[in-house]
Design an enzyme around this catalytic site. Sequence first.
Site, PDB file in Angstrom:
ATOM      1  N   LYS A  42       0.147   4.304  -0.377  1.00  0.00           N
ATOM      2  CA  LYS A  42      -0.469   5.537   0.141  1.00  0.00           C
ATOM      3  C   LYS A  42      -0.177   6.689  -0.834  1.00  0.00           C
ATOM      4  O   LYS A  42      -0.120   6.459  -2.041  1.00  0.00           O
ATOM      5  CB  LYS A  42       0.012   5.808   1.563  1.00  0.00           C
ATOM      6  CG  LYS A  42      -0.114   4.538   2.425  1.00  0.00           C
ATOM      7  CD  LYS A  42       0.073   4.741   3.887  1.00  0.00           C
ATOM      8  CE  LYS A  42      -0.096   3.385   4.594  1.00  0.00           C
ATOM      9  NZ  LYS A  42      -0.071   3.458   6.040  1.00  0.00           N
ATOM     10  N   GLU A  52      -5.720  -5.007  10.348  1.00  0.00           N
ATOM     11  CA  GLU A  52      -4.688  -3.998  10.599  1.00  0.00           C
ATOM     12  C   GLU A  52      -4.996  -3.257  11.893  1.00  0.00           C
ATOM     13  O   GLU A  52      -5.788  -2.302  11.887  1.00  0.00           O
ATOM     14  CB  GLU A  52      -4.651  -2.981   9.452  1.00  0.00           C
ATOM     15  CG  GLU A  52      -4.273  -3.552   8.115  1.00  0.00           C
ATOM     16  CD  GLU A  52      -3.647  -2.494   7.227  1.00  0.00           C
ATOM     17  OE1 GLU A  52      -2.496  -2.663   6.836  1.00  0.00           O
ATOM     18  OE2 GLU A  52      -4.308  -1.479   6.950  1.00  0.00           O
ATOM     19  N   ASN A  80       0.874  -1.175   0.000  1.00  0.00           N
ATOM     20  CA  ASN A  80       0.000   0.000   0.000  1.00  0.00           C
ATOM     21  C   ASN A  80       0.909   1.222   0.000  1.00  0.00           C
ATOM     22  O   ASN A  80       1.488   1.573   1.014  1.00  0.00           O
ATOM     23  CB  ASN A  80      -0.888  -0.030   1.254  1.00  0.00           C
ATOM     24  CG  ASN A  80      -1.712   1.237   1.406  1.00  0.00           C
ATOM     25  OD1 ASN A  80      -1.822   2.022   0.465  1.00  0.00           O
ATOM     26  ND2 ASN A  80      -2.281   1.444   2.582  1.00  0.00           N
ATOM     27  N   GLU A  98      -6.793   4.822   7.724  1.00  0.00           N
ATOM     28  CA  GLU A  98      -6.571   6.247   7.420  1.00  0.00           C
ATOM     29  C   GLU A  98      -7.817   6.851   6.763  1.00  0.00           C
ATOM     30  O   GLU A  98      -8.163   8.010   7.005  1.00  0.00           O
ATOM     31  CB  GLU A  98      -5.329   6.413   6.527  1.00  0.00           C
ATOM     32  CG  GLU A  98      -4.051   6.247   7.350  1.00  0.00           C
ATOM     33  CD  GLU A  98      -2.865   5.684   6.590  1.00  0.00           C
ATOM     34  OE1 GLU A  98      -2.828   5.756   5.351  1.00  0.00           O
ATOM     35  OE2 GLU A  98      -1.956   5.143   7.257  1.00  0.00           O
ATOM     36  N   SER A 101       3.137  -2.120  10.349  1.00  0.00           N
ATOM     37  CA  SER A 101       4.591  -2.126  10.553  1.00  0.00           C
ATOM     38  C   SER A 101       5.269  -3.445  10.187  1.00  0.00           C
ATOM     39  O   SER A 101       6.222  -3.857  10.857  1.00  0.00           O
ATOM     40  CB  SER A 101       4.930  -1.738  11.996  1.00  0.00           C
ATOM     41  OG  SER A 101       4.485  -0.425  12.260  1.00  0.00           O
ATOM     42  N   HIS A 121      -9.552   1.324   4.746  1.00  0.00           N
ATOM     43  CA  HIS A 121      -8.274   1.501   5.447  1.00  0.00           C
ATOM     44  C   HIS A 121      -8.474   2.447   6.632  1.00  0.00           C
ATOM     45  O   HIS A 121      -9.269   3.391   6.552  1.00  0.00           O
ATOM     46  CB  HIS A 121      -7.228   2.069   4.476  1.00  0.00           C
ATOM     47  CG  HIS A 121      -5.857   2.049   5.062  1.00  0.00           C
ATOM     48  ND1 HIS A 121      -5.415   3.018   5.924  1.00  0.00           N
ATOM     49  CD2 HIS A 121      -4.844   1.147   4.963  1.00  0.00           C
ATOM     50  CE1 HIS A 121      -4.177   2.720   6.318  1.00  0.00           C
ATOM     51  NE2 HIS A 121      -3.817   1.591   5.743  1.00  0.00           N
ATOM     52  N   GLY A 127       2.176   2.212  10.783  1.00  0.00           N
ATOM     53  CA  GLY A 127       3.139   3.307  10.662  1.00  0.00           C
ATOM     54  C   GLY A 127       3.799   3.693  11.974  1.00  0.00           C
ATOM     55  O   GLY A 127       4.423   4.752  12.085  1.00  0.00           O
TER      56      GLY A 127
END
Length: 249
Positions: A12, A167, A10, A97, A213, A95, A173
């Site tokens: 991003k 996730e 991904n 985010e 991560s 996701h 991250g």
Amino acid sequence: MNRTPVIAANWKMNKTIKESREFLAQLVPLVNDINAEIFVAVPFTAIYSSAKEASDTNIVIGAQNMNDHEKGAFTGEISGEMLKEAGAQFVILGHSERREIFHESNSFINKKVKKALEYGLQAVLCVGESAKEREDGVEAKVIKDQLTACLDGVELEQMNDVIIAYEPVWAIGTGKTATPEMAEDAHKICRDVINQKFGKKVAEAVRIIYGGSVKPESMATLMKQEDIDGVLVGGASLEVTSFAKICRW
Ligand code: PGA
């Protein structure tokens, strides 16, 4: 159950058309002999050129989001048909985010999942609890609620085209990976929800991948877990040697 692993990148909001083409040209010879499906979710602008670069390889190109409508007055949005025509074969939906920064709800994500499947795109559906939810011990409930709501109305046969990405939000991250045991427990919960909703056959076949991560060093133990069928990688997918190492765990 023999499930083909999925190793997904991904990117991003990273990489231009030129950068994506260079990356893929380097990646192809490093991973062309492996027995896994390699997914790369590139920015919208790089889908067309990346799909061309990756044609006739074991790498498939996808998007990181789409709109739930077919067309119309939705400034700045992209439809499933546009993605498909550009060469995308899958789309990441839900996701964390998107959920956090863009306030996407389970019901909105559910509409997108159904629309993506209608267009013949594979849906990589992300679920996962926040740090606070894990602290409060409600992660199982959160995962169950997200999966149930986001897969509402999805038909049994359509589940062939759904991949679930667990996730945990606190691991994305942050450099904090869930332990393989923690991830395995969460994957079991996901498989159990699928079993209850769609039956044993679908639950045994559905691929559930871990994200948060992931690094080359964490692959071996993660992939040893019975219910972990692959990974969704952000940061470590931006550099070709580290992503190739992940693909070759
Ligand atoms: P990360 O991102 O690997 O950088 O934690 C994973 C993701 O957001 O899908």
